[in-house]
Enzyme design. Structure first.
Site, PDB file in Angstrom:
ATOM      1  N   LYS A   1      -0.850  -8.377  -5.323  1.00 18.43           N
ATOM      2  CA  LYS A   1      -1.541  -8.689  -4.067  1.00 18.43           C
ATOM      3  C   LYS A   1      -2.861  -7.923  -4.089  1.00 18.43           C
ATOM      4  O   LYS A   1      -2.873  -6.691  -4.045  1.00 18.43           O
ATOM      5  CB  LYS A   1      -0.665  -8.264  -2.880  1.00 18.43           C
ATOM      6  CG  LYS A   1      -1.348  -8.466  -1.526  1.00 18.43           C
ATOM      7  CD  LYS A   1      -0.386  -8.081  -0.402  1.00 18.43           C
ATOM      8  CE  LYS A   1      -1.054  -8.051   0.952  1.00 18.43           C
ATOM      9  NZ  LYS A   1      -0.207  -7.467   1.985  1.00 18.43           N
ATOM     10  N   TRP A   2      -3.944  -8.650  -4.178  1.00 17.22           N
ATOM     11  CA  TRP A   2      -5.296  -8.061  -4.323  1.00 17.22           C
ATOM     12  C   TRP A   2      -5.958  -8.048  -2.956  1.00 17.22           C
ATOM     13  O   TRP A   2      -6.353  -9.074  -2.443  1.00 17.22           O
ATOM     14  CB  TRP A   2      -6.070  -8.913  -5.318  1.00 17.22           C
ATOM     15  CG  TRP A   2      -7.522  -8.595  -5.532  1.00 17.22           C
ATOM     16  CD1 TRP A   2      -8.438  -8.210  -4.608  1.00 17.22           C
ATOM     17  CD2 TRP A   2      -8.234  -8.675  -6.769  1.00 17.22           C
ATOM     18  NE1 TRP A   2      -9.671  -8.043  -5.188  1.00 17.22           N
ATOM     19  CE2 TRP A   2      -9.581  -8.329  -6.516  1.00 17.22           C
ATOM     20  CE3 TRP A   2      -7.876  -9.021  -8.078  1.00 17.22           C
ATOM     21  CZ2 TRP A   2     -10.557  -8.331  -7.514  1.00 17.22           C
ATOM     22  CZ3 TRP A   2      -8.857  -9.018  -9.057  1.00 17.22           C
ATOM     23  CH2 TRP A   2     -10.174  -8.665  -8.772  1.00 17.22           C
ATOM     24  N   ASP A   3      -6.080  -6.866  -2.384  1.00 15.32           N
ATOM     25  CA  ASP A   3      -6.596  -6.732  -1.017  1.00 15.32           C
ATOM     26  C   ASP A   3      -8.064  -6.326  -1.028  1.00 15.32           C
ATOM     27  O   ASP A   3      -8.606  -5.881  -2.051  1.00 15.32           O
ATOM     28  CB  ASP A   3      -5.751  -5.668  -0.290  1.00 15.32           C
ATOM     29  CG  ASP A   3      -5.709  -5.868   1.213  1.00 15.32           C
ATOM     30  OD1 ASP A   3      -6.545  -6.605   1.745  1.00 15.32           O
ATOM     31  OD2 ASP A   3      -4.826  -5.263   1.864  1.00 15.32           O
ATOM     32  N   MET A   4      -8.720  -6.428   0.119  1.00 14.23           N
ATOM     33  CA  MET A   4     -10.139  -6.041   0.269  1.00 14.23           C
ATOM     34  C   MET A   4     -10.328  -5.797   1.752  1.00 14.23           C
ATOM     35  O   MET A   4     -10.417  -6.739   2.524  1.00 14.23           O
ATOM     36  CB  MET A   4     -10.976  -7.224  -0.208  1.00 14.23           C
ATOM     37  CG  MET A   4     -12.413  -6.956  -0.489  1.00 14.23           C
ATOM     38  SD  MET A   4     -13.453  -7.021   0.973  1.00 14.23           S
ATOM     39  CE  MET A   4     -15.059  -6.963   0.274  1.00 14.23           C
ATOM     40  N   ASN A   5     -10.340  -4.514   2.131  1.00 15.22           N
ATOM     41  CA  ASN A   5     -10.169  -4.198   3.548  1.00 15.22           C
ATOM     42  C   ASN A   5     -11.412  -3.836   4.343  1.00 15.22           C
ATOM     43  O   ASN A   5     -11.298  -3.317   5.452  1.00 15.22           O
ATOM     44  CB  ASN A   5      -9.143  -3.069   3.700  1.00 15.22           C
ATOM     45  CG  ASN A   5      -7.740  -3.619   3.824  1.00 15.22           C
ATOM     46  OD1 ASN A   5      -7.493  -4.495   4.651  1.00 15.22           O
ATOM     47  ND2 ASN A   5      -6.829  -3.140   3.008  1.00 15.22           N
TER      48      ASN A   5
ATOM     49  N   ASP B   1       0.819  -1.216   0.000  1.00 21.09           N
ATOM     50  CA  ASP B   1       0.000   0.000   0.000  1.00 21.09           C
ATOM     51  C   ASP B   1       0.857   1.273   0.000  1.00 21.09           C
ATOM     52  O   ASP B   1       1.955   1.297   0.556  1.00 21.09           O
ATOM     53  CB  ASP B   1      -0.849  -0.042   1.287  1.00 21.09           C
ATOM     54  CG  ASP B   1      -2.041   0.871   1.223  1.00 21.09           C
ATOM     55  OD1 ASP B   1      -2.133   1.669   0.280  1.00 21.09           O
ATOM     56  OD2 ASP B   1      -2.876   0.767   2.129  1.00 21.09           O
TER      57      ASP B   1
ATOM     58  N   ASP C   1      -3.080 -10.814   9.073  1.00 19.74           N
ATOM     59  CA  ASP C   1      -2.132  -9.717   9.318  1.00 19.74           C
ATOM     60  C   ASP C   1      -1.256 -10.027  10.525  1.00 19.74           C
ATOM     61  O   ASP C   1      -0.266  -9.340  10.773  1.00 19.74           O
ATOM     62  CB  ASP C   1      -2.884  -8.406   9.558  1.00 19.74           C
ATOM     63  CG  ASP C   1      -3.271  -7.735   8.243  1.00 19.74           C
ATOM     64  OD1 ASP C   1      -2.832  -8.219   7.182  1.00 19.74           O
ATOM     65  OD2 ASP C   1      -4.006  -6.731   8.283  1.00 19.74           O
TER      66      ASP C   1
ATOM     67  N   ARG D   1     -11.994   1.893   7.898  1.00 18.46           N
ATOM     68  CA  ARG D   1     -10.661   2.292   7.449  1.00 18.46           C
ATOM     69  C   ARG D   1     -10.772   3.478   6.488  1.00 18.46           C
ATOM     70  O   ARG D   1     -10.089   3.528   5.465  1.00 18.46           O
ATOM     71  CB  ARG D   1      -9.963   1.110   6.780  1.00 18.46           C
ATOM     72  CG  ARG D   1      -8.479   1.069   7.076  1.00 18.46           C
ATOM     73  CD  ARG D   1      -7.785   0.026   6.256  1.00 18.46           C
ATOM     74  NE  ARG D   1      -6.377  -0.005   6.589  1.00 18.46           N
ATOM     75  CZ  ARG D   1      -5.411  -0.261   5.734  1.00 18.46           C
ATOM     76  NH1 ARG D   1      -5.688  -0.520   4.476  1.00 18.46           N
ATOM     77  NH2 ARG D   1      -4.170  -0.272   6.124  1.00 18.46           N
TER      78      ARG D   1
HETATM   79  C1  GLA Z   1      -4.302  -5.008   4.771  1.00 21.80           C
HETATM   80  C2  GLA Z   1      -3.425  -6.188   4.449  1.00 21.80           C
HETATM   81  C3  GLA Z   1      -2.012  -5.898   4.813  1.00 21.80           C
HETATM   82  C4  GLA Z   1      -1.533  -4.659   4.087  1.00 21.80           C
HETATM   83  C5  GLA Z   1      -2.461  -3.497   4.390  1.00 21.80           C
HETATM   84  C6  GLA Z   1      -2.131  -2.293   3.535  1.00 21.80           C
HETATM   85  O1  GLA Z   1      -4.425  -4.844   6.146  1.00 21.80           O
HETATM   86  O2  GLA Z   1      -3.893  -7.333   5.080  1.00 21.80           O
HETATM   87  O3  GLA Z   1      -1.180  -6.982   4.499  1.00 21.80           O
HETATM   88  O4  GLA Z   1      -1.497  -4.912   2.715  1.00 21.80           O
HETATM   89  O5  GLA Z   1      -3.823  -3.833   4.151  1.00 21.80           O
HETATM   90  O6  GLA Z   1      -2.977  -1.244   3.766  1.00 21.80           O
END
Ligand code: GLA
Length: 725
Positions: A472-476, A363, A544, A439
């Site tokens: 790395k495809w994230d979804m927060n 990020d 995480d 977030r």
């Molecule tokens: C999430 C992911 C982390 C990192 C952060 C970046 O929490 O799980 O590994 O990539 O986002 O904002």
């Protein structure tokens, strides 16, 4: 020929190398489930089932019976006197809801058809059963995987009428069992402690796990096993199911006496969560449910897991990437948002010295992103931070002989972004009403085809214009508000499923257009760890939490259903940023070796002697990675049940193995001692343990075992075994 139909008995036999799944068309035309378990001979078993008093009765050809007391229903429907949780509920155009589907015909398909818009397993002979109720056709699919002892099911509904109907609930699969008490095993947990193994005794009533969050979530997983009381890793009947789906799901198990009798009936269902779900099916349209995977083991959980692991490695995960997981250095815990070209180039140089394959810029590289308040959606480089753009970093990687990877979060939008200023209507929320942020971000409306095509274009351009080999495809964050501006008011309950279909469409598009790019799934850690994601992305960031002690449990729980190669885990610094715990360096190496490994720390801050140990660990991982990616996992001691844990992975040819054992906390005198008895080895082979140089025969290692002493909390020992000829 794993699928056999006996015309005289009107019975279907679905056979794997070790299991039988049997059902028949009963006299009234319903499908009756007869048996699932150890392989049996193909004979008439229908008259072995109890005949029970029926109330209320369904009269067919003068033979009254009740769907509530019929021991096994293959796919239960609403309205005809089955009072348990049911698989299918439809409202017809006239408002009626008695869903009276009867057997029509069957077909055996040599090739498994692909599911429209959904991830699905490949290959396998498939049985298709057609059921009819008026103008509505229900199609049940069963694919048999002989060697992996698995059966994969899904349902389709097609409206052949002239008016719209409404689907209120459509489960992917049902399993009715009778006569026993079971425990339900599910994967619970929470953020930073995902896939905690939860055992729940099932007594009369309904137990369910579900997600209403729009993704499979940190707290639940679309997995459920029902196990004979007292089942262990190596004993007892286990029936497990896993849904190939990444959205809101429900898995339930219901135990009830059979009608007025004391016979126990147990029904397990899994599918899209029917909470806040409904789907309008117009004339001619078809609805396809996601797939459910069934595995039966006659000897406990390890065999169940091995079936899932083999099945997913052989038929679900992209064959191009399944056994080639790049070892990465990821920038997140090392530098978070605080970087520039110079810092990143320094890390790239160190990553190359370490011996990893890929540097992944996490990020903070795009828009104006210097913290988590802005820029999601603006997928172009932040040139204030990275003056030469991404290409400078990519060239540095290439110069150093490693690849470049990048983090994205394509389903999200920050209100402080160019994208939001241009398209505030692309957010999932209910008009002007108050809406939730998590977030500081909102979720893009992936039910809107315009949104999906826009993201296809920007991420497509990013990958087209840069030499990026890893994403790395994230979804927060989860979904809230559940309102889409592009859906009419009577179709708002379709949003959650349409959202998932939009995500799959984007994943399908990107992975097809860029077949060489390796994708890693992620959702605020391990919030979307499911077979739907695994179909597109060969590995998923498991949590995480990178603390070795926490990870041991998280990975152990995850391994119940998912292969070690699918679990992404990194070595990080101590004290761990998540829980402040300090664990030995060896434990961090060992635990991160039991998965697809990587590193996540500021290498520039490592002491020279530590760096040397890190280098050695990369080299060791390269030697054992093949065992981890392709071998059979045997769980030996559970950190959920004792103070110790132990696992060993044995290569398919039994020539090599890698095992780790460890302690959680030392309670008394040092050393704390544990005896580890290996499993899965060839009893007659001689094995050298690389770490000690000693040689033992397989039967000695399995039956006598090795004693290990631990001198600190969270200490581990590892064993690399190689056959001596
Ligand atoms: C999430 C992911 C982390 C990192 C952060 C970046 O929490 O799980 O590994 O990539 O986002 O904002």
């Amino acid at each position: 020929m794993p699928i056999i139909y006996d015309e005289a008995l009107k019975t279907f036999y679905l056979e794997t190398s070790q299991t039988s799944y049997v059902f028949c068309v009963q006299h009234a035309g319903f499908l009756q489930h007869l048996y699932y378990g150890k392989l049996i001979s193909r004979e008439d078993i229908s008259d072995l089932l109890p005949v029970l008093r029926a109330a209320p009765r369904y009269d067919a050809e003068g033979k009254a019976f009740s769907l509530d007391t019929m021991p096994g229903n293959e796919y239960s429907t609403f309205g005809l006197g089955d009072y348990r949780e049911i698989a299918l509920r439809i409202t017809y155009a006239d408002g009626s809801r008695n869903n009276d589907f009867k057997y029509d015909s069957y077909e055996i398909l040599p090739e498994k058809p692909k599911l429209e818009g959904l991830p699905s397993l490949r290959d396998g002979e498939t049985l298709l059963i057609r059921m009819k109720d008026g103008d509505c056709e229900l199609r049940l699919y069963y694919t048999v995987y002989e060697q992996e002892n698995a059966i994969v099911r899904h349902a389709e509904l097609q409206n052949f009428g002239t008016e719209q109907i409404e689907i209120n609930s459509v489960m992917s699969a049902e399993l009715d069992l009778w006569g026993e008490d079971y425990d339900a095993i599910t994967l619970g947990g929470r953020y930073s402690y995902e896939r905690d193994i939860v055992k729940t005794p099932i007594s009369q009533g309904i137990f369910s796990v579900d997600s209403k969050q729009g993704y499979s979530s940190h707290k639940t997983n679309p997995f459920m096993a029902i196990a004979q009381k007292g089942a262990t890793e190596y004993t007892g009947d286990v029936y497990a199911v896993n849904l190939v789906y990444s959205g809101s799901f429900k898995a339930s198990v219901e135990s009830t006496p059979c009608g007025h009798h004391d016979l126990k009936m147990t029904r397990m269902l899994i599918g899209i969560n029917d909470f806040d779900f409904s789907w309008k099916l117009d004339p001619g349209e078809t609805f396809t449910s996601p797939e459910a995977v069934y595995v039966y083991s006659d000897c406990g959980f390890t065999k169940m897991s091995q079936s899932f692991h083999d099945l997913y490695r052989n038929y679900l995960i992209n064959p191009k990437h399944v056994n080639k997981h790049p070892i990465v250095l990821n920038s997140w815990e090392g530098v978070y948002f605080d970087f520039d070209d110079e810092k990143i180039c320094g890390l790239i140089d160190k990553a190359a010295m370490l011996g990893v394959d890929t540097f992944v810029l996490d990020d903070g590289w795009f828009g104006n992103r210097n913290d988590d308040r802005t820029s999601l959606g603006d997928w172009y480089v932040n040139e204030n931070k990275l003056k030469g753009g991404l290409n400078v970093l990519i060239s540095r990687c290439k110069k150093q002989g490693i690849n470049f990877g990048i983090w994205i979060e394509p389903e999200m939008i920050s209100e402080e972004s160019e994208l939001y200023r241009a398209h505030p209507d692309w957010v999932i929320r209910a008009g002007e009403r108050i809406y939730c942020r998590e977030r500081n971000q909102c979720v893009l409306d992936f039910a809107n085809p315009q949104v999906v095509s826009y993201i296809k274009k920007v991420i497509g351009d990013l990958l087209e214009n840069h030499d990026i080999s890893y994403v790395k495809w994230d979804m927060n964050r989860p979904l809230t508000e559940y309102f889409s501006l592009v859906l009419p008011k009577d179709r708002q309950k379709e949003l959650m499923h349409r959202y998932v279909l939009g995500v799959y469409e984007l994943a399908e598009y990107l992975t097809t257009r860029f077949p060489d790019v390796f994708f890693e799934g992620c959702a605020g850690g391990g919030g979307r760890f499911d077979p739907g994601v695994l179909y597109y992305f060969p590995q998923i960031w498991a949590s995480d939490n990178t603390d070795a002690g926490a990870r041991e449990k998280i990975q152990y729980g995850t391994s119940l259903c998912y292969p070690l190669s699918a679990i992404s885990g990194h070595v990080s610094v101590c004290p761990c940023h998540m829980n402040g715990r300090t664990t030995p360096i060896k434990s961090r190496f060992d635990i991160a070796s039991l998965c697809s490994t990587g590193y996540e720390l500021n290498l520039s801050e490592l002491k020279e002697e530590d760096f040397a140990q890190f280098r050695q660990n990369v080299a060791r991982y390269k030697e054992i990675s093949d065992i981890i990616y392709k071998g059979d996992l045997y769980r030996l001691k559970s950190p959920f049940e004792s103070n110790y844990f132990a696992e060993i992975v044995v290569s398919k040819d039994k020539e090599k193995a890698f095992g780790v054992c460890g302690i959680m906390k030392i309670d008394g005198l040092r050393p704390a001692v544990s005896i580890v008895k290996f499993k899965g080895l060839d009893k007659t082979f001689l094995y050298r343990i690389k770490e000690t140089g000693k040689i033992y025969r397989g039967d000695i290692l399995e039956n006598v075992g090795i004693s290990v002493g631990f001198y600190s909390d969270f200490a581990t020992e590892s064993f690399t075994l190689e056959r001596v000829k």
